[in-house]
Design a protein around this motif. Structure first.
Motif, PDB file in Angstrom:
ATOM      1  N   ASP A  60       0.860  -1.176   0.000  1.00  0.00           N
ATOM      2  CA  ASP A  60       0.000   0.000   0.000  1.00  0.00           C
ATOM      3  C   ASP A  60       0.900   1.230   0.000  1.00  0.00           C
ATOM      4  O   ASP A  60       1.689   1.454   0.937  1.00  0.00           O
ATOM      5  N   THR A  61       0.762   2.063  -0.990  1.00  0.00           N
ATOM      6  CA  THR A  61       1.579   3.264  -1.103  1.00  0.00           C
ATOM      7  C   THR A  61       0.884   4.416  -0.408  1.00  0.00           C
ATOM      8  O   THR A  61      -0.240   4.301   0.093  1.00  0.00           O
ATOM      9  N   LEU A  62       1.581   5.564  -0.400  1.00  0.00           N
ATOM     10  CA  LEU A  62       0.980   6.775   0.166  1.00  0.00           C
ATOM     11  C   LEU A  62       0.278   7.606  -0.914  1.00  0.00           C
ATOM     12  O   LEU A  62      -0.093   8.754  -0.646  1.00  0.00           O
ATOM     13  N   HIS A  63       0.096   7.015  -2.077  1.00  0.00           N
ATOM     14  CA  HIS A  63      -0.584   7.726  -3.166  1.00  0.00           C
ATOM     15  C   HIS A  63      -2.090   7.483  -3.057  1.00  0.00           C
ATOM     16  O   HIS A  63      -2.569   6.364  -3.179  1.00  0.00           O
ATOM     17  N   PHE A  64      -2.837   8.570  -2.791  1.00  0.00           N
ATOM     18  CA  PHE A  64      -4.292   8.521  -2.702  1.00  0.00           C
ATOM     19  C   PHE A  64      -4.836   9.266  -3.928  1.00  0.00           C
ATOM     20  O   PHE A  64      -4.905  10.497  -3.932  1.00  0.00           O
ATOM     21  N   PRO A  65      -5.194   8.539  -5.001  1.00  0.00           N
ATOM     22  CA  PRO A  65      -5.591   9.226  -6.240  1.00  0.00           C
ATOM     23  C   PRO A  65      -6.919   9.958  -6.105  1.00  0.00           C
ATOM     24  O   PRO A  65      -7.791   9.571  -5.328  1.00  0.00           O
ATOM     25  N   LYS A  66      -7.011  11.032  -6.849  1.00  0.00           N
ATOM     26  CA  LYS A  66      -8.230  11.832  -6.898  1.00  0.00           C
ATOM     27  C   LYS A  66      -8.561  12.131  -8.351  1.00  0.00           C
ATOM     28  O   LYS A  66      -7.720  11.985  -9.235  1.00  0.00           O
ATOM     29  N   PHE A  67      -9.815  12.573  -8.574  1.00  0.00           N
ATOM     30  CA  PHE A  67     -10.211  12.925  -9.946  1.00  0.00           C
ATOM     31  C   PHE A  67      -9.505  14.184 -10.411  1.00  0.00           C
ATOM     32  O   PHE A  67      -9.175  14.340 -11.574  1.00  0.00           O
ATOM     33  N   SER A  68      -9.263  15.118  -9.437  1.00  0.00           N
ATOM     34  CA  SER A  68      -8.614  16.375  -9.808  1.00  0.00           C
ATOM     35  C   SER A  68      -7.641  16.755  -8.714  1.00  0.00           C
ATOM     36  O   SER A  68      -7.826  16.413  -7.541  1.00  0.00           O
ATOM     37  N   LEU A  69      -6.617  17.465  -9.108  1.00  0.00           N
ATOM     38  CA  LEU A  69      -5.616  17.903  -8.149  1.00  0.00           C
ATOM     39  C   LEU A  69      -6.147  19.081  -7.330  1.00  0.00           C
ATOM     40  O   LEU A  69      -7.020  19.830  -7.774  1.00  0.00           O
ATOM     41  N   ASP A  70      -5.548  19.233  -6.124  1.00  0.00           N
ATOM     42  CA  ASP A  70      -5.975  20.368  -5.292  1.00  0.00           C
ATOM     43  C   ASP A  70      -5.516  21.675  -5.918  1.00  0.00           C
ATOM     44  O   ASP A  70      -4.450  21.756  -6.554  1.00  0.00           O
ATOM     45  N   PRO A  72      -0.080  19.229   3.769  1.00  0.00           N
ATOM     46  CA  PRO A  72       0.108  18.325   4.922  1.00  0.00           C
ATOM     47  C   PRO A  72       1.326  17.444   4.674  1.00  0.00           C
ATOM     48  O   PRO A  72       1.633  17.075   3.549  1.00  0.00           O
ATOM     49  N   TRP A  73       2.031  17.165   5.775  1.00  0.00           N
ATOM     50  CA  TRP A  73       3.263  16.402   5.595  1.00  0.00           C
ATOM     51  C   TRP A  73       2.980  14.966   5.167  1.00  0.00           C
ATOM     52  O   TRP A  73       3.846  14.337   4.559  1.00  0.00           O
ATOM     53  N   ILE A  74       1.783  14.493   5.442  1.00  0.00           N
ATOM     54  CA  ILE A  74       1.408  13.134   5.029  1.00  0.00           C
ATOM     55  C   ILE A  74       0.049  13.216   4.340  1.00  0.00           C
ATOM     56  O   ILE A  74      -0.808  14.022   4.744  1.00  0.00           O
ATOM     57  N   PRO A  75      -0.191  12.452   3.281  1.00  0.00           N
ATOM     58  CA  PRO A  75      -1.470  12.578   2.545  1.00  0.00           C
ATOM     59  C   PRO A  75      -2.676  12.232   3.399  1.00  0.00           C
ATOM     60  O   PRO A  75      -2.614  11.364   4.259  1.00  0.00           O
ATOM     61  N   ILE A  76      -3.756  12.961   3.096  1.00  0.00           N
ATOM     62  CA  ILE A  76      -5.039  12.681   3.760  1.00  0.00           C
ATOM     63  C   ILE A  76      -5.659  11.446   3.072  1.00  0.00           C
ATOM     64  O   ILE A  76      -5.718  11.359   1.850  1.00  0.00           O
ATOM     65  N   PRO A  77      -6.143  10.484   3.815  1.00  0.00           N
ATOM     66  CA  PRO A  77      -6.694   9.247   3.190  1.00  0.00           C
ATOM     67  C   PRO A  77      -8.072   9.458   2.538  1.00  0.00           C
ATOM     68  O   PRO A  77      -9.082   8.942   3.019  1.00  0.00           O
ATOM     69  N   ASN A 119     -11.196   5.748  -0.467  1.00  0.00           N
ATOM     70  CA  ASN A 119     -10.336   6.311   0.567  1.00  0.00           C
ATOM     71  C   ASN A 119      -9.178   5.377   0.910  1.00  0.00           C
ATOM     72  O   ASN A 119      -8.642   5.406   2.011  1.00  0.00           O
ATOM     73  N   GLN A 120      -8.838   4.548  -0.025  1.00  0.00           N
ATOM     74  CA  GLN A 120      -7.671   3.695   0.141  1.00  0.00           C
ATOM     75  C   GLN A 120      -6.580   4.185  -0.786  1.00  0.00           C
ATOM     76  O   GLN A 120      -6.829   4.857  -1.790  1.00  0.00           O
ATOM     77  N   SER A 121      -5.352   3.836  -0.380  1.00  0.00           N
ATOM     78  CA  SER A 121      -4.216   4.244  -1.210  1.00  0.00           C
ATOM     79  C   SER A 121      -4.037   3.273  -2.360  1.00  0.00           C
ATOM     80  O   SER A 121      -4.590   2.166  -2.362  1.00  0.00           O
ATOM     81  N   GLN A 122      -3.246   3.721  -3.327  1.00  0.00           N
ATOM     82  CA  GLN A 122      -2.994   2.894  -4.497  1.00  0.00           C
ATOM     83  C   GLN A 122      -2.071   1.744  -4.123  1.00  0.00           C
ATOM     84  O   GLN A 122      -1.236   1.848  -3.219  1.00  0.00           O
ATOM     85  N   LYS A 123      -2.254   0.624  -4.852  1.00  0.00           N
ATOM     86  CA  LYS A 123      -1.489  -0.579  -4.577  1.00  0.00           C
ATOM     87  C   LYS A 123      -0.236  -0.607  -5.436  1.00  0.00           C
ATOM     88  O   LYS A 123      -0.167   0.010  -6.510  1.00  0.00           O
ATOM     89  N   LEU A 124       0.735  -1.428  -4.949  1.00  0.00           N
ATOM     90  CA  LEU A 124       1.975  -1.639  -5.686  1.00  0.00           C
ATOM     91  C   LEU A 124       2.451  -3.058  -5.383  1.00  0.00           C
ATOM     92  O   LEU A 124       2.425  -3.495  -4.221  1.00  0.00           O
ATOM     93  N   ARG A 125       2.820  -3.770  -6.449  1.00  0.00           N
ATOM     94  CA  ARG A 125       3.245  -5.153  -6.270  1.00  0.00           C
ATOM     95  C   ARG A 125       4.768  -5.236  -6.396  1.00  0.00           C
ATOM     96  O   ARG A 125       5.376  -4.535  -7.217  1.00  0.00           O
ATOM     97  N   SER A 169      -6.447   4.573 -11.313  1.00  0.00           N
ATOM     98  CA  SER A 169      -6.579   5.633 -10.324  1.00  0.00           C
ATOM     99  C   SER A 169      -7.957   5.673  -9.712  1.00  0.00           C
ATOM    100  O   SER A 169      -8.106   6.178  -8.592  1.00  0.00           O
ATOM    101  N   ASN A 170      -8.972   5.180 -10.414  1.00  0.00           N
ATOM    102  CA  ASN A 170     -10.325   5.249  -9.874  1.00  0.00           C
ATOM    103  C   ASN A 170     -10.942   3.869  -9.697  1.00  0.00           C
ATOM    104  O   ASN A 170     -12.151   3.726  -9.600  1.00  0.00           O
ATOM    105  N   GLY A 171     -10.145   2.854  -9.686  1.00  0.00           N
ATOM    106  CA  GLY A 171     -10.679   1.528  -9.486  1.00  0.00           C
ATOM    107  C   GLY A 171      -9.667   0.481  -9.866  1.00  0.00           C
ATOM    108  O   GLY A 171      -8.460   0.712  -9.875  1.00  0.00           O
TER     109      GLY A 171
END
Length: 1610
Positions: A129-139, A147-152, A158-164, A330-332
């Motif tokens: 589980d990475t710290l990348h929380f994808p969104k439809f649009s950037l802030d 924030p020093w750490i991403p908001i979930p 509300n889950q982070s992106q996976k990495l194998r 990014s969305n599924g």
């Protein structure tokens, strides 16, 4: 952060150099920096990464994380990454201060926990589980620090992106797929920090994109990418927490090709979205594969459920294999499955899909534009779609079709849809099928479309040519569940208004022009539910020019509008209801009716409510559709009862104002108006009230040379002229009226045929009042009219040309106007013309009577007894005797007539005066006699006797001659009768027929007699001096028609009267004959009684028509219009009893007069018979030879046949006596086994109704006919079909009650299959065959030479070897024929004078062939009437033919059998004949015995019958007879030909070696023994000839002269 960001990178590098050194990958030393940043600073490969972390404000995050993992791309990796390299090289391109996009990409390389196990040491795939929380649009950019750490919060629930991460070949790999493939190599050794670990990687990890981009990069999803629509892509990219189970390319191949083609079209967006929703799951969290339990149920966006089953390392989704799980986005997440996850029944092949797949996209797009998609997507309702393909619609372009989305386009497209499933098998020519289109002009009913089917067999096959509404079908039709699709050659246009519909037809232009000339055109074309009956242009011409001119005149618009409305039926009547419907009356817009009449030939005739008599029109049910109904066509215009066409209107249309003034001035204005004459006028007194009139109307130009003032001043001359132009035409319903023609389209007031004669109003007062029409020789459909018998005016005033005509509707509708180009002036002939014709006719009549009696005297005295040296044929003798009998009947009738007049005339005069006198003139018959004697004496009773006395000889002569001729006619018309005696009904019929020719003489004689008999009664003086004076007066009064007045009444009296007359006479005479006697034995008393009885019987029924006849013939001209008019007026005036006036005198006259008649007939006939007997005896004194009987007479008389056959050495034997060398031939001839393949018993061979049963019946009764060999030629099948048709005809004849003659059986049964099967040999009909010489001496009995003198027999059919096959035996100089002909022994055997030369002997035929040569017959067939006894007669007669053929063959040394067939009443018999030699003491050394063996059936089959009978009404028997005929045909040109060739060649050899002599075989000369006296007496009526005898008997003395001798005066 800001301070940290202001520290130069060079300074950081120096710190890193001074504090620590990065250890090589393979170094064992481990240095523990404090933080992850330190680790990066300590390694030169991460300088670029540190710069990017600084730009993304992530240094604090790395410092604050406690236990993390960083996959750090090296400098080389970043340089290879375009985006990250650009961020370093072009810092000004950065979008915001925190670099959110870069920040998220770096988060994808960072884990919030430490992966302590070295990747290269991993044994399984590990998901991180990475710290990348994808969104439809950037802030959005902001001044606040991130924030020093991403908001979930993410689009992944509300889950982070996976990495194998995994290990492969001892190397660690990160970012691999679910199978551990791909990914980025972990290039540098793990470096652990206080707050985590760092892994150096060779490439930058690409952040998973949104699902749309992920799908586009998957090569196994190329088909899904192909069908992906923008709307679907938008859903995919805009939906969070989306779990997709997308089928790979191979999964889509499971769909029907049509479905796939549809999905690829632009119209499948909705269906594609439904399919997508069946594979999409949206929940609160994304369903990665690690979330699947052993059994998990997911609900799709479509609403269907997906069953996920995990077992033994395999995952299935609703039965489909999960081929590749967890493709991150990014969305599924994207899962690839092996098959479609479509619920059963969710996808259906709709008509739209098929149409799109089959190149009908333009048609579908048009349907979508008008929102009619329910018609192509409804799979429950049955529809038939008529779809034009793109290539068809492209021809029309944008301008050729209605605008998209318009109501007009919607109306047109609805016309292409037909409710119901109409396959080609259901379609029939002329059908009208309802469409979806509902027309307001049809009362919101469905518009129909016309179907045309053009083929011979009504079956669903591609060969059927079908058209819908005139558009043809292109290619095969398509059946889609409840829908049938036809591809049409052009789009269908819905019908328009009726006038616009009919406008393109030039044949209907005249009617349309008439409609547009009125004010009702706009109204009638909008009239709903209307059926237009539009006549062709020719209808206006056949209507008559005057009628057309009247209707089209400006002043007659009202009549024209009524006529037009009369052609519009109020309601829709298609051809089916008009042709086959039960309704016969139809209301029109004119509030009048049309009547329909169905003819036997399926034609439909329309009758209007008005018009003239017999106005009809042929209906052509064309079913031309309109938006308000239908159009049919008519052959003729129809006039309603509301339109009155009188003579005045027609004359006005002819612009004949002068003639109108003349008619009005003469007092005939009532004729112009079509009304009855005024009650007080003389025209009403003459009974002209119920008549209609035809006016011969001269045009105004015809009066240019006439003095109109002078014409109008003399009223008598004017009326005579006008009367000459007025033809009375009785109404159609009046008895005896003008006959309305049977043809349609009759527009003429009168039939203008050649020499059509008509009386005018002037006819009763002038012999030259009648007019005559005739056609002009040099013109077509042009006529002239003239005054009948007019002479001497140089054609200036007595004839005119017919110009135009028109028929009126008033007065019964049988009159009208005929325009002519000249006025007809009444004709007054000179005196020599007036009296010459009667005198000439009288003189000619006297001359003809004298010539008749002179001819009778000449025939009577003609010498018919002298001998002649030329043979007299029996037929000529019978014709001569028949002529003598006719003369005797004629003369005997004359004698009887004179006797009847002399005895019965006083009674007849009494009868006639009672019938014609005024009521109260006489009290009875005795009063008539008393007053006649008192006034005129005894001679008064014979007043008027001269006409019947002059006519009685021809009347009675013709009557008795016609009676005898009618009896012969009845015998000739009943060939199947079993008795030569006529029944009473047949005698009555002969009597009735005898009255027809007699009337031609009786009618004028009766007319003159009646007028002479009635003159003087009632106190009037004599009006006529005699019969000639009567005839002259009658001729002057009315010509020949006046003389023959009462002819119909005469036939009405004499027809039934003669029927009873002759029948009663014959019946009475038969009753008076003693048992065993003949009619000639009756005495004169019995004959008189029979004649008197016949007369009483006749007059008992002839009195009523005789009363009417007498009144018609004695009344003034014009009193009665006919027989029925006389009957009506007689009964009305005098009562019904008036029809029996004169019954007493008639009955009193009947017995003596008719007794005298038959006494004269019989006495004169006996006298003439005695004269003929005397002359016959004289004749036979000089004769010595009896008449030869015919072959048919020999066959019918068993004794005669025995005489003939015994002298011909004929023997009837058994088939077992057949020589062994012929046994095989005969077996083959009659062999009919194994001829038909058993495969024909299959129903598939049912070529016509009943054929299969026919074959099955034959197989049941004669299985030996059939063979297991399945091969059969088409020729055999066609022949058996012909046999089947003959069998059916025989069955129809059997079931009919009608009697059938021999000729009927031959034509309808026998020749149907036997003549067509004779193909190799020659088939001759009625070919005369010469009979052979007797082989034995005969006794001098009377009958023997009569029998043996017969020279020919005529079989009905004979089979010969074709001349082409025998030509080698005859034509060359060395041929057998030439060698035999010229051989000395053959030359001495006979000569041409005796008809025994070799050319005569070389053929069995009596008629020699055109080219000298051989002719050989192999079979003879005899057809007989259906009487059982005649089967034996036919066999005997056929034996005479076969005997001649066998003798002919034997004379040439040919040994071969000859066959014979007997056909009678559907029964066939056969026999085989051959020749054997037997020693005998005769003039010949050996007798040639003619053997004849009846065929009794196949060998081995026991039968007690002499003959085996094939009954043709049995299928097996008729087939066996067919094969027998076939065998005879083949045998004739096969084995029989071999026998003849071998025999003739052997004959030549034996003659050359003197081993054999040639003997002629044909009959030559006559056999003439001396006749005895008693034979002469018994056969005095046989014609005798002097003959040349044969060699077998001595010749009679030769006469001195061969010239005909005259009778001596002594």
């Amino acid at each position: 952060m800001r301070l940290w960001g202001c520290i130069p990178l060079t300074l950081l590098a120096l710190v890193a150099v001074s504090t620590t050194t990065q250890v090589a990958w393979n170094s064992d030393a481990t240095i523990q920096p404090q933080t992850l940043v330190d680790v990066l600073n300590n390694d030169e490969d991460y300088t670029s990464l540190l710069s990017l972390l600084q730009k993304a404000k992530l240094i604090p995050t790395l410092n604050k994380l406690n236990g993390s993992t960083l996959f750090a791309p090296t400098n080389d990796a970043i340089n290879r990454h375009d985006i990250w390299r650009s961020a370093l090289e072009y810092p000004n391109l950065l979008k915001d201060n925190v670099q959110e996009e870069l920040r998220q990409q770096l988060f994808y390389h960072l884990l919030n926990y430490s992966v302590t196990e070295d990747p290269k040491d991993l044994t399984t795939l590990r998901v991180l589980d990475t710290l990348h929380f994808p969104k439809f649009s950037l802030d959005s950019p902001t001044n606040k620090p991130p924030p020093w750490i991403p908001i979930p919060e993410s689009t992944l629930g509300n889950q982070s992106q996976k990495l194998r991460i995994t290990s492969r070949d001892g190397v660690g790999w990160v970012g691999v797929d679910a199978f551990g493939q791909g990914g980025i190599e972990v290039k540098k050794q793990k470096v652990e920090a206080a707050n985590g670990v760092v892994y150096g990687i060779a490439h930058v990890l690409d952040v998973p994109l949104h699902l749309g981009r992920v799908l586009s990069h998957e090569p196994s999803l190329s088909y899904f990418q192909k069908v992906l629509t923008p709307s679907m892509l938008n859903v995919i990219n805009s939906t969070s927490e989306l779990t997709l189970f997308i089928p790979v390319d191979s999964a889509w191949e499971a769909l029907d090709p049509i479905e796939r083609l549809y999905l690829e079209s632009q119209f499948a967006a909705d269906d594609l979205l439904r399919i997508f929703n069946m594979h999409a799951v949206v929940e609160e969290s994304v369903r990665w594969s690690d979330s699947f339990d052993s059994a998990t149920t997911l609900t799709t966006e479509y609403g269907s459920e997906l069953e996920v089953v995990v077992s033994e390392g395999k995952t299935t989704v609703s039965g489909a294999t999960l081929s590749q799980p967890d493709i991150y986005a990014s969305n599924g997440v994207l899962h690839l499955v092996s098959s479609l996850l479509v619920p059963p029944g969710a996808l259906q092949l709709t008509p739209e899909k098929y149409l799109l797949a089959l190149n009908c996209t333009l048609f579908i797009s048009l349907i979508h534009s008008v929102n009619l998609t329910h018609l192509i997507n409804d799979t429950e309702t049955q529809y038939t779609i008529l779809a034009p393909k793109d290539d068809v619609l492209s021809v029309f372009g944008n301008d050729g079709l209605p605008k998209q989305g318009s109501d007009e386009l919607k109306r047109m497209l609805q016309y292409h849809f037909l409710p119901g499933k109409w396959t080609p098998k259901k379609l029939a020519d002329g059908m009208l099928l309802e469409s979806v289109l509902q027309e307001p002009g049809l009362g919101n009913g469905s518009q129909v479309i016309h179907v045309e089917v053009n083929d011979d067999e009504k079956q669903d096959v591609p060969s059927r040519h079908i058209r819908f509404g005139g558009a043809g079908i292109v290619g095969e039709h398509l059946v889609i569940n409840n829908t049938v699709v036809y591809f049409i050659s052009s789009p269908l246009e819905p019908p328009v208004d009726p006038l616009q519909t009919a406008l393109p037809s030039l044949e209907l232009s005249s009617f349309l022009a008439a409609v547009f000339s009125t004010s009702i055109a706009e109204d009638i074309k909008k009239t709903p539910r209307a059926t237009f009956l539009i006549p062709h242009n020719a209808a206006f011409k056949r209507l008559g020019k005057l009628v057309s001119d009247h209707l089209l005149a400006a002043s007659s618009k009202t009549d024209l509008e009524r006529v037009i409305r009369h052609h519009i039926i109020d309601g829709i009547e298609y051809s089916q209801s008009l042709v086959n419907g039960s309704v016969r009356t139809f209301a029109t817009l004119e509030t009048s009716d049309l009547q329909l009449e169905h003819l036997p030939n399926l034609s439909v005739i329309v009758s209007p409510s008005g018009g003239w008599a017999g106005m009809k029109s042929a209906l052509y049910p064309t079913n031309t559709l309109t938006e308000t109904g239908v159009i049919h066509e008519l052959s003729d215009l129809m006039i309603p009862r509301s339109v009155e066409l009188n003579v005045g209107k027609l004359m006005k249309a002819a612009k004949a104002t002068t003639m109108i003034n003349m008619v009005t001035k003469a007092g005939f204005d009532w004729i112009l108006n079509g009304t009855a004459p005024p009650e007080d006028s003389k025209w009403a007194d003459q009974g002209l009230g119920g008549a209609s009139w035809t006016v011969l109307c001269p045009t105004d130009d015809a009066f240019k040379n006439n003095n109109l003032t002078q014409l109008l001043e003399n009223i008598d001359v004017l009326r005579a002229i006008v009367s000459q132009h007025l033809i009375r035409t009785s109404s159609a319903g009046e008895s005896g009226s003008f006959n309305v023609f049977d043809v349609l389209n009759n527009n003429r007031p009168l039939p203008l045929e050649d020499l059509g004669e008509y009386p005018t109003l002037l006819s009763p007062s002038s012999a030259y009042g009648d007019i005559v029409f005739r056609a002009l020789d040099d013109k077509v459909s042009q006529y002239m009219v003239g005054i009948k018998n007019a002479r001497g005016t140089d054609k200036q005033a007595d004839w005119a040309r017919v110009l135009t005509w028109g028929r009126a509707t008033t007065g019964g509708g049988t009159g009208g106007v005929i325009t002519i180009d000249r006025m007809l002036v009444p004709y007054h002939p000179p005196w020599w013309i007036e009296y010459f014709a009667p005198l000439f006719v009288g003189a000619l009549g006297v001359g003809l009577i004298g010539l008749f009696f002179y001819a009778v005297r000449t025939v009577w005295k003609r010498d018919v007894t002298e001998a002649t040296y030329e043979p007299i044929a029996p037929a000529a003798e019978e014709a001569k005797n028949s002529a003598i009998d006719n003369v005797k009947s004629f003369i005997a009738g004359g004698f009887g007539g004179v006797s009847a007049v002399l005895v019965g005339h006083p009674f007849d005069l009494t009868k006639t005066r009672l019938q014609t006198a005024a009521p109260g003139a006489y009290t009875g018959a005795i009063d008539v006699v008393r007053k006649t004697l008192a006034r005129d004496g005894v001679t008064g009773l014979y007043r008027g006797m001269v006409p019947p006395l002059l006519g009685v000889t021809p009347i009675f002569a013709v009557s008795f001659w016609a009676y005898d001729a009618s009896k012969n006619l009845i015998l000739a018309l009943t060939p199947n009768r079993t008795s030569e005696k006529l029944s009473t009904a047949e005698l009555a019929a002969a009597g009735f027929l005898s009255a027809v020719p007699t009337t031609l003489i009786t009618a004028p004689v009766e007319r003159a007699k009646v007028l002479l008999q009635v003159q003087g009664q009632g106190g009037s003086g004599p009006q006529y001096k005699g019969v000639f004076d009567v005839m002259k007066h009658l001729y002057r009064e009315g010509g020949i028609r006046s003389i023959f007045r009462g002819t119909g009444a005469t036939i009405a009296r004499d027809g039934p009267g003669s029927a009873v007359y002759f029948a009663a006479y014959e019946v009475t005479k038969k009753a008076l004959m003693p048992a065993g006697s003949s009619a000639g034995d009756l005495n004169l008393g019995a004959i008189m009684f029979a004649g008197g009885t016949a007369g009483v019987a006749m007059w008992s029924i002839a009195i009523p028509p005789d009363v009417l006849k007498s009144r018609i013939q004695s009344a003034p001209s014009g009193t009665y219009s006919g027989l029925f008019d006389c009957f009506r007026k007689t009964v009305a005036r005098d009562g019904i009893t008036a029809l029996w006036k004169g019954l007493g005198p008639a009955m009193a006259r009947a017995f003596p007069a008719n007794a005298a008649t038959f006494l004269g007939v019989e006495a004169s006939r006996k006298f003439m018979d005695a004269l003929v007997m005397s002359d016959s005896k004289k004749k036979y004194k000089s004769s010595s030879q009896p008449r030869a009987v015919s072959a048919s007479e020999i066959a019918r008389n068993l004794g005669n046949f025995e005489t003939w056959s015994s002298h011909q050495c004929c023997e009837q034997v058994s088939l077992s006596d057949l020589p062994s060398e012929f046994q095989e031939d005969v077996d083959n001839l009659f062999g009919t086994t194994k001829r038909i393949p058993r495969s024909w018993l299959d129903r598939s061979f049912d070529c016509s109704p009943g054929f299969a049963k026919f074959i099955a019946d034959a197989s049941r009764t004669a299985p030996e006919l059939f063979s297991i060999d399945q091969s059969a030629s088409n020729e055999l099948f066609e022949d058996v079909c012909v046999v089947f048709s003959a069998w059916k005809r025989l069955a129809q004849m059997r079931s009919s009650k009608e009697k059938w003659s021999e000729a009927d059986f031959v034509a309808n049964v026998y020749n149907v299959f036997r003549t067509s099967r004779i193909r190799e040999s020659t088939f001759r009909v009625q070919c005369a065959i010469s009979l052979p010489q007797p082989q034995d001496t005969f006794q001098n009995a009377f009958d023997v030479p009569r029998v043996l003198n017969t020279k020919t027999v005529i079989p009905d059919c004979a089979i010969f070897i074709p001349a082409s096959r025998t030509r080698p035996l005859s034509h060359s100089a060395k041929s057998p024929y030439k060698l035999l002909k010229n051989h000395p022994t053959v030359v001495k055997a006979g000569n041409a004078a005796k008809r025994s030369s070799f050319r005569y002997q070389s053929t069995p035929c009596a008629q020699l062939p055109d080219m000298p040569g051989f002719e050989f017959a192999s079979s003879f067939w005899e057809d007989k009437k259906p009487v059982h006894a005649l089967l034996d007669d036919a066999y005997r007669q056929n034996r005479m033919s076969t005997t001649a053929a066998v003798r002919h063959l034997h004379s040439l040394g040919i040994h071969a059998p000859v066959t014979g067939l007997i056909w009678a009443d559907g029964v066939v018999r056969a026999h085989v004949d051959w020749c054997e030699e037997s020693e005998g003491k005769t003039v010949f050394m050996a007798l040639q015995v003619m053997m004849s063996a009846p065929y009794c059936g196949p060998r081995g089959r026991s039968s007690n019958d002499v003959f085996h009978e094939w009954k043709l009404d049995r299928p097996s028997d008729i087939l066996q007879v067919y094969f027998l005929v076939r065998n005879i045909d083949e045998w004739t040109t096969g084995k029989f030909l071999e026998y003849t060739v071998r025999g003739v060649n052997q004959m030549v050899e034996k003659l050359s070696s003197s081993e054999r002599t040639y003997k002629p075989w044909k009959r030559v000369g006559d056999l003439a023994p001396p006749l005895k006296t008693n034979a002469l007496k018994e056969n005095h009526n046989i014609s005798v000839t002097t003959v040349v005898t044969s060699d077998a008997s001595p010749s009679p003395p030769k006469p001195k002269s061969r010239r005909r001798r005259r009778r001596s005066s002594n």
